[in-house]
Design a protein around this motif. Structure first.
Motif, mmCIF file in Angstrom:
data_model
loop_
_atom_site.group_PDB
_atom_site.id
_atom_site.type_symbol
_atom_site.label_atom_id
_atom_site.label_comp_id
_atom_site.label_asym_id
_atom_site.label_seq_id
_atom_site.Cartn_x
_atom_site.Cartn_y
_atom_site.Cartn_z
ATOM 1 N N ILE A 5 38.813 71.332 80.852
ATOM 2 C CA ILE A 5 38.718 71.514 82.309
ATOM 3 C C ILE A 5 37.355 72.090 82.679
ATOM 4 N N ASP A 6 36.825 72.974 81.846
ATOM 5 C CA ASP A 6 35.487 73.521 82.106
ATOM 6 C C ASP A 6 34.422 72.442 81.946
ATOM 7 N N GLN A 7 34.584 71.558 80.978
ATOM 8 C CA GLN A 7 33.658 70.436 80.803
ATOM 9 C C GLN A 7 33.724 69.495 82.000
ATOM 10 N N LEU A 8 34.928 69.268 82.501
ATOM 11 C CA LEU A 8 35.111 68.393 83.662
ATOM 12 C C LEU A 8 34.462 69.009 84.905
ATOM 13 N N PRO A 155 44.632 61.169 86.944
ATOM 14 C CA PRO A 155 45.197 61.402 85.607
ATOM 15 C C PRO A 155 45.363 60.062 84.885
ATOM 16 N N GLY A 156 44.434 59.758 84.047
ATOM 17 C CA GLY A 156 44.478 58.469 83.351
ATOM 18 C C GLY A 156 43.296 58.339 82.425
ATOM 19 N N GLU A 157 42.776 57.124 82.354
ATOM 20 C CA GLU A 157 41.636 56.905 81.479
ATOM 21 C C GLU A 157 40.666 55.917 82.111
ATOM 22 N N PHE A 158 39.445 55.965 81.619
ATOM 23 C CA PHE A 158 38.383 55.055 82.034
ATOM 24 C C PHE A 158 37.706 54.555 80.778
ATOM 25 N N GLN A 159 37.804 53.239 80.539
ATOM 26 C CA GLN A 159 37.142 52.633 79.383
ATOM 27 C C GLN A 159 36.663 51.256 79.765
ATOM 28 N N HIS A 160 35.456 50.921 79.365
ATOM 29 C CA HIS A 160 34.889 49.592 79.607
ATOM 30 C C HIS A 160 34.982 49.209 81.079
ATOM 31 N N ARG A 169 49.429 51.465 83.150
ATOM 32 C CA ARG A 169 49.265 50.176 83.828
ATOM 33 C C ARG A 169 48.052 49.442 83.303
ATOM 34 N N ASP A 170 48.069 48.129 83.508
ATOM 35 C CA ASP A 170 46.849 47.378 83.253
ATOM 36 C C ASP A 170 45.755 47.990 84.097
ATOM 37 N N GLY A 171 44.589 48.106 83.535
ATOM 38 C CA GLY A 171 43.490 48.705 84.267
ATOM 39 C C GLY A 171 42.917 47.762 85.303
ATOM 40 N N TRP A 172 42.097 48.321 86.180
ATOM 41 C CA TRP A 172 41.395 47.487 87.147
ATOM 42 C C TRP A 172 39.952 47.931 87.189
ATOM 43 N N SER A 173 39.100 46.990 87.475
ATOM 44 C CA SER A 173 37.682 47.266 87.600
ATOM 45 C C SER A 173 37.410 47.683 89.043
ATOM 46 N N TYR A 174 36.672 48.736 89.218
ATOM 47 C CA TYR A 174 36.423 49.255 90.554
ATOM 48 C C TYR A 174 34.990 49.754 90.586
ATOM 49 N N LEU A 175 34.345 49.641 91.701
ATOM 50 C CA LEU A 175 32.940 50.029 91.815
ATOM 51 C C LEU A 175 32.726 51.536 91.882
ATOM 52 N N ALA A 176 33.777 52.291 91.831
ATOM 53 C CA ALA A 176 33.690 53.742 91.928
ATOM 54 C C ALA A 176 32.928 54.325 90.740
ATOM 55 N N ARG A 177 32.454 55.540 90.947
ATOM 56 C CA ARG A 177 31.741 56.259 89.889
ATOM 57 C C ARG A 177 32.731 57.126 89.115
ATOM 58 N N PRO A 178 32.798 56.968 87.805
ATOM 59 C CA PRO A 178 33.675 57.832 87.013
ATOM 60 C C PRO A 178 32.998 59.165 86.701
ATOM 61 N N ILE A 179 33.781 60.220 86.733
ATOM 62 C CA ILE A 179 33.327 61.534 86.269
ATOM 63 C C ILE A 179 34.259 61.879 85.122
ATOM 64 N N THR A 180 33.723 61.919 83.924
ATOM 65 C CA THR A 180 34.538 62.119 82.722
ATOM 66 C C THR A 180 33.879 63.148 81.807
ATOM 67 N N VAL A 181 34.594 63.511 80.759
ATOM 68 C CA VAL A 181 34.015 64.363 79.710
ATOM 69 C C VAL A 181 34.125 63.640 78.390
#
Length: 181
Positions: A5-8, A155-160, A169-181
């Motif tokens: 959470i601190d990294q996020l 609450p999920g994941e971001f890959q590729h 769920r099946d993922g979807w491609s979205y133009l949003a910016r991910p903020i991850t650790v």
């Protein structure tokens, strides 16, 4: 070693401090704060820290919860008793009625806010839509209803370049910016 959470929070702090371009589309002004669903409570307990970092960056903070979206739709539905007795009957209504309702729910909440191009609108409790509507459809229906940035607590994941809510769920491609650790 720093807690997740601190990294996020540190990753968010870097992003919120960056200059905000005014020429991006609605989809490009959405940020997904992606974290493990098991970290949900820790993220909720630290919401105030996200707000503090936003304010320190010279931006406004507003938040919206989607927790009441489905209950609001269900309580106004003429056939709610039948749906509780036979939940399989609701499936057809989700696409035809609930998704447009969810879009209008979020649009209405966004219009209530005092916001400008320096406002970060934090969207919490997106998992409340899980199983009822695709978050991607709801967000696409609201991309013109906010001025600054929209932060999705995800609450999920971001890959590729694919987002997966609750890793299920099946993922979807979205133009949003991910903020991850």
């Amino acid at each position: 070693m720093q807690a997740k959470i601190d990294q996020l929070l540190a990753a968010f702090d870097k992003v919120v401090k960056e200059p905000w371009s005014t020429v991006l589309s609605g989809q490009e002004r959405v940020w997904f704060l992606v974290y493990d669903p098991a970290e949900q409570r820790k993220v909720e307990l630290r919401l105030g820290d996200f707000e503090t970092y936003t304010l320190k960056a010279g931006k406004q903070w507003r938040s919206i919860s989607l927790k009441q979206c489905f209950p609001a739709w269900m309580t106004q539905h003429d056939y709610q008793e039948e749906y509780f007795a036979n939940p399989e009957y609701i499936v057809d209504q989700l696409e035809a009625e609930f998704i447009p309702f969810a879009i209008q729910f979020l649009r209405k909440e966004l219009r209530k806010l005092d916001q400008d191009q320096h406002t970060l609108v934090a969207i919490k409790d997106v998992s409340a839509l899980f199983g009822f509507a695709r978050l991607s459809e709801v967000l696409k229906g609201c991309e013109k209803d906010f001025s600054g940035r929209m932060l999705i607590f995800f609450p999920g994941e971001f890959q590729h370049n694919q987002y997966r809510l609750l890793d299920a769920r099946d993922g979807w491609s979205y133009l949003a910016r991910p903020i991850t650790v």
